[in-house]
Design a protein around this motif. Sequence first.
Motif, short mmCIF file in Angstrom:
data_model
loop_
_atom_site.label_atom_id
_atom_site.label_comp_id
_atom_site.label_asym_id
_atom_site.label_seq_id
_atom_site.Cartn_x
_atom_site.Cartn_y
_atom_site.Cartn_z
N LYS A 46 -5.14 -7.85 -11.85
CA LYS A 46 -4.28 -8.23 -10.71
C LYS A 46 -3.96 -9.73 -10.72
N ASN A 47 -4.91 -10.54 -11.18
CA ASN A 47 -4.66 -11.99 -11.21
C ASN A 47 -3.49 -12.36 -12.11
N ASN A 98 2.28 -1.73 -9.21
CA ASN A 98 1.49 -1.00 -8.23
C ASN A 98 0.06 -1.53 -8.24
N GLU A 99 -0.31 -2.23 -7.16
CA GLU A 99 -1.67 -2.80 -7.11
C GLU A 99 -2.66 -1.84 -6.46
N ASP A 100 -2.14 -0.73 -5.95
CA ASP A 100 -3.01 0.23 -5.25
C ASP A 100 -3.59 1.24 -6.25
N ILE A 101 -4.31 0.73 -7.25
CA ILE A 101 -4.91 1.65 -8.23
C ILE A 101 -6.38 1.32 -8.46
N ALA A 102 -7.10 2.30 -8.96
CA ALA A 102 -8.49 2.09 -9.39
C ALA A 102 -8.67 2.90 -10.66
N ASP A 109 -13.20 0.48 -11.31
CA ASP A 109 -12.65 -0.86 -11.48
C ASP A 109 -11.39 -0.98 -10.63
N THR A 110 -11.45 -1.86 -9.64
CA THR A 110 -10.28 -2.00 -8.76
C THR A 110 -9.57 -3.33 -9.02
N GLY A 122 -15.90 -1.88 -15.12
CA GLY A 122 -16.06 -2.22 -13.70
C GLY A 122 -17.47 -2.38 -13.18
N ALA A 123 -18.52 -2.07 -13.98
CA ALA A 123 -19.89 -2.26 -13.47
C ALA A 123 -20.24 -3.74 -13.59
#
Length: 405
Positions: A311-312, A336-340, A258-259, A207-208
């Motif tokens: 997500k894509n 579930n898209e509400d994750i990181a 990473d979201t 995610g960086a």
Amino acid sequence: MALIVQKYGGTSVGDPERIMNVAKRVVDTKRDGNQVVVVVSAMGGQTDKLINLAKEISKNPSDRELDMLVSTGEQISVALLAMAIHELGEDAISLTGAQVGIMTDDVHTKARILDIKPDKMQEQLALNKVVIVAGFQGINIQQDITTLGRGGSDTTAVALAAVLKADMCEIYTDVDGVYTADPRIVPNARKLKEITHEEMLEMASLGAKVLMSRSVEFANKYNVPLCVRSSFNRSEGTYIVKETNVMEQPVIRGVTADTSEAKVTLLHLPDQPGIAAKLFNLVAKYNINIDMIIQNVSEHGYTDISFTVNKNDVPKIKSILADLTQEVSARAINVNEDIAKISVVGIGMRSHSGVASKMFNLLAQAGINISMISTSEIKISCVIREGEAKQAVKVLHEGFELDKE
Ligand code: ADP
Ligand code: ASP
Ligand code: MG
């Protein structure tokens, strides 16, 4: 005479004034006696704008046409930069990925570079020109335009530096270098003088987004000297190196969030040999990358499998798994898209125990619930709720004392 590849990201070429600023820096480098190849991204926000435009026309646009569309962003910025350099009295030529011969595989929107011909660039450099190459794009064997995935201009730059055997590949962006965490989330994050390829690769994949992970892979594989610097000031950046001084090795080098992923769960699958193989073969056939996988304890011959994907890829996953769910009589697919995914990274972890328990304690003290965990030798990742991501990064950065030297 040194050969330097410089890459300027979207914010750095975000408006005409900034493009002039980049042109000045490029011209200075050339006038210092270097040959310069420049890679540029689309002007800031342009790629997102183009993707949103496509979504207004179609929910599930063709990947080939998406590549045709989004690659135009970089074509605008290379041409404008060439004009800006001309204004400053130096010769420059802009080239598309196809003109340079950046050959990729067929996987539209996340293509991999297979081969690059250095000849055309070398020819133009010999004519004393600055060579400006459109980042993020290539062509496949059918001559169709492909793109390398978000952040792909970093990969273009390092790949060009590799084939040209450049003396340095400089990634210019809107921060001064690689920090212990995203400085936009953690204001007291510390700039690193150096980071190893191994750690940078993990941080980038976790995610960086300061570097695309493929670019770090190339730098490692082809020994490309690589650094990250700011296009807005002259301060020294971060060098990405093979090894750092072992004596100064911290346990944790950085924290990332990473979201971009979603968690997909298939409920009530028969717990039989071959079910996981069938599921993931299908997913691989459609070039969807899977990250974490968890299978629950089986009960009464049934089990649940969860995994994370970008997500894509969610619309694609839903449609390809619909048939499989019926075929194996699974109960349902949950998305579930509400994750990181929050991670701590550091090669010092190899010789230290207790990092995982410390991470879990710090998250627990902050009241943050963990729903998935994965570890490797040099990283620990936890999936949490997306809304808690920033707090988690801050808590871990402080708890592991990353603000201290
Ligand atoms: P560019 O458009 O120049 O490619 P990006 O937006 O892709 O720039 O990457 C730079 C951004 O990466 C920074 O603005 C910063 O918010 C973010 N970032 C995330 N993690 C880090 C980190 N550990 N160190 C530095 N920057 C980071
Ligand atoms: N323009 C592309 C993107 O926004 C590539 C890049 O900037 O590196 O992802
Ligand atoms: Mg980038």
